[in-house]
Write a protein that holds these residues in place. Structure first.
Motif, mmCIF file in Angstrom:
data_model
loop_
_atom_site.group_PDB
_atom_site.id
_atom_site.type_symbol
_atom_site.label_atom_id
_atom_site.label_comp_id
_atom_site.label_asym_id
_atom_site.label_seq_id
_atom_site.Cartn_x
_atom_site.Cartn_y
_atom_site.Cartn_z
ATOM 1 N N ALA A 379 -0.142 -3.864 6.142
ATOM 2 C CA ALA A 379 -0.264 -2.666 5.702
ATOM 3 C C ALA A 379 -1.121 -2.288 4.524
ATOM 4 C CB ALA A 379 1.251 -1.928 5.765
ATOM 5 N N VAL A 380 -0.690 -3.232 3.647
ATOM 6 C CA VAL A 380 -1.369 -3.164 2.333
ATOM 7 C C VAL A 380 -2.782 -3.258 2.650
ATOM 8 C CG1 VAL A 380 -1.608 -4.088 0.051
ATOM 9 C CG2 VAL A 380 0.542 -3.837 1.102
ATOM 10 N N ALA A 381 -3.213 -4.434 3.545
ATOM 11 C CA ALA A 381 -4.640 -4.527 3.813
ATOM 12 C C ALA A 381 -5.555 -3.477 4.333
ATOM 13 C CB ALA A 381 -4.691 -6.066 4.568
ATOM 14 N N VAL A 382 -4.791 -2.536 5.312
ATOM 15 C CA VAL A 382 -5.334 -1.557 5.684
ATOM 16 C C VAL A 382 -5.579 -0.411 4.702
ATOM 17 C CG1 VAL A 382 -4.855 0.255 7.342
ATOM 18 C CG2 VAL A 382 -4.430 -1.896 7.843
ATOM 19 N N THR A 383 -4.562 -0.356 3.741
ATOM 20 C CA THR A 383 -4.854 0.582 2.731
ATOM 21 C C THR A 383 -5.939 0.182 1.814
ATOM 22 O OG1 THR A 383 -2.477 1.110 2.783
ATOM 23 C CG2 THR A 383 -3.615 1.591 0.537
ATOM 24 N N THR A 384 -5.936 -1.025 1.479
ATOM 25 C CA THR A 384 -7.095 -1.629 0.638
ATOM 26 C C THR A 384 -8.703 -1.240 1.329
ATOM 27 O OG1 THR A 384 -5.873 -3.172 -0.262
ATOM 28 C CG2 THR A 384 -8.015 -3.662 -0.541
#
Length: 436
Positions: A379-384
């Motif tokens: 989820a953090v990677a997609v946000t990034t």
């Protein structure tokens, strides 16, 4: 019926204390948000506008976390007592009455937890407000308040979330045939329900709507919508968890060969097989990783250095939701520790050593935490990636906070799994297995 409701709460205190703890934690966090809103109403002017914006962001983080954590904990609460409900039916209690009793228990625990949480928040409101706004003289000069008018909606919110969160489990307890419940120690919970489909799809649409508004948004206003993407994606993953969670656990844990560690093999199969128990622990941790990493990834994407975020602002935005998420994971381990102790006692009875049992307990905690890191980290990677697309700059700012939360969660879960197991090893195996 009242006697049955309260006597069962006492008899299964270990399980219900976990639900009570989460209800109280949810109310405490909610009461802090309610206090900020009440303070804004009393202050008026620009201070009120600033507080409304901040408290709104915290409220969204808290709502997402509460729905996932409270839902997981309450559903586990009912699942762990499935055999007891089957015995109720065998002695003549009608399925509809079983459902009514379970729902009433959830409601009683939620009201008590909500009231306790609001009382705990009263002495915390002022020092937390001062600390969070220490760098903002205009806001730091305000006097935060929490009146009964602000606490009552919080208690009602907790009651609704807890009761509704356990409603499906109560229905399952009533309609599952007693013979099946007695045969299966922990009924599998891997099916997608209509509510899960609707919740997952709706949350995904909200994420899509937020992303669609990012192009053309100024960097000074882009951080807030970006912050919401990671926890919302965690909500999507939690909703669709029954479709992939057990497979994911089996897939990545298979990287360790069976011949490498018997303890890992035992923990791997226990985690993948007991889907309800595993989901209840992994989902809150996933949210914690997504919250911490998403906040820093969003700010990094718009050019705000990680070091420039004050500790007070981070505590204000994430302190409550992170505390709720981590406590939720620890509470689920505490609630199911008796079930875990019995499983490990069977290993001892079959000839397993104490070292094997303790290592298996520790390996189970590692599997929970790493699985949560994989999901929350995605989820953090997609946000990034979305932040890079919208703001034109890549950042790795979310990685360290996500790993920090993961490390903290691992320490707490190791304590929550290994310590009860070590205590159980001091008891005779027949005594541990006798209640089953």
């Amino acid at each position: 019926m009242l006697r049955l409701i309260f006597s069962d709460l006492v008899a299964n205190a270990r399980i219900w204390l976990g639900a009570l703890l989460i209800a109280a934690a949810t109310a405490t966090v909610g009461a802090v948000v309610a206090s900020d809103i009440q303070t804004a109403v009393a202050a008026g002017g620009n201070e009120a506008l600033a507080l409304y914006g901040i408290s709104g962001t915290v409220a969204v983080f808290t709502l997402i976390t509460a729905l996932i954590v409270v839902g997981a904990v309450t559903d586990l609460t009912v699942t762990l007592q499935q055999r007891g409900y089957a015995l109720w039916q065998l002695v003549g209690l009608r399925p509809g009455l079983v459902r009514l009793v379970v729902t009433a228990q959830l409601f009683v625990v939620s009201l008590l937890g909500g009231a306790v949480g609001c009382l705990l928040a009263v002495p915390l409101v002022q020092p937390l407000f001062r600390y969070a706004f220490s760098t903002s003289p205009e806001l730091a000069g305000l006097t935060p308040t929490l009146t009964p008018a602000g606490a009552v909606p919080v208690v009602l919110f907790v009651a609704v979330v807890v009761t509704v969160g356990g409603f499906r489990g109560a229905g399952r307890a009533a309609r599952t045939p007693p013979i099946q419940s007695l045969r299966e120690v922990e009924p599998p919970d891997r099916r997608m329900t209509v509510a899960r489909w609707l919740g997952g799809v709706a949350t995904l649409l909200v994420v899509a709507a937020i992303v669609s508004t990012l192009p053309g948004t100024g960097l000074d206003t882009m951080a807030v919508p970006l912050m919401l993407i990671s926890p919302l994606l965690a909500g999507v993953l939690a909703a669709f968890g029954p479709l992939f969670l057990a497979r994911l656990v089996r897939a990545w844990t298979s990287l360790v060969p069976v011949t490498a560690s018997a303890a890992w093999y035992l923990a791997r199969n226990s985690t993948a097989t007991n889907a309800a128990r595993s989901t209840a622990t992994i989902s809150p941790l996933m949210v914690a990783v997504a919250l911490a990493g998403g906040l820093y990834a969003a700010n990094g994407a718009v050019g705000v250095p990680s070091g420039s975020l004050s500790t007070g602002s981070v505590v204000l935005l994430l302190g409550g939701p992170l505390l709720l998420a981590v406590l939720g994971a620890v509470a689920t381990v505490f609630m199911s520790s008796r079930r875990r102790e019995r499983e490990l006692a069977l290993i001892t009875a079959a000839g397993g050593s104490s070292a094997l049992v303790l290592t298996a307990a520790a390996a189970e905690a590692v599997i929970y935490v790493v699985t949560a890191l994989l999901l929350g980290g995605s989820a953090v990677a997609v946000t990034t990636a979305i932040g890079a697309w919208a703001a034109g700059a890549w950042t790795a700012a979310g990685a360290l906070p996500a790993l920090t939360v993961t490390a903290l969660a691992l320490v707490l879960l190791l304590a929550a799994t290994v310590l009860p197991t070590a205590t159980a090893l001091r008891q005779e195996v027949p005594r541990v297995l006798a209640p089953e």
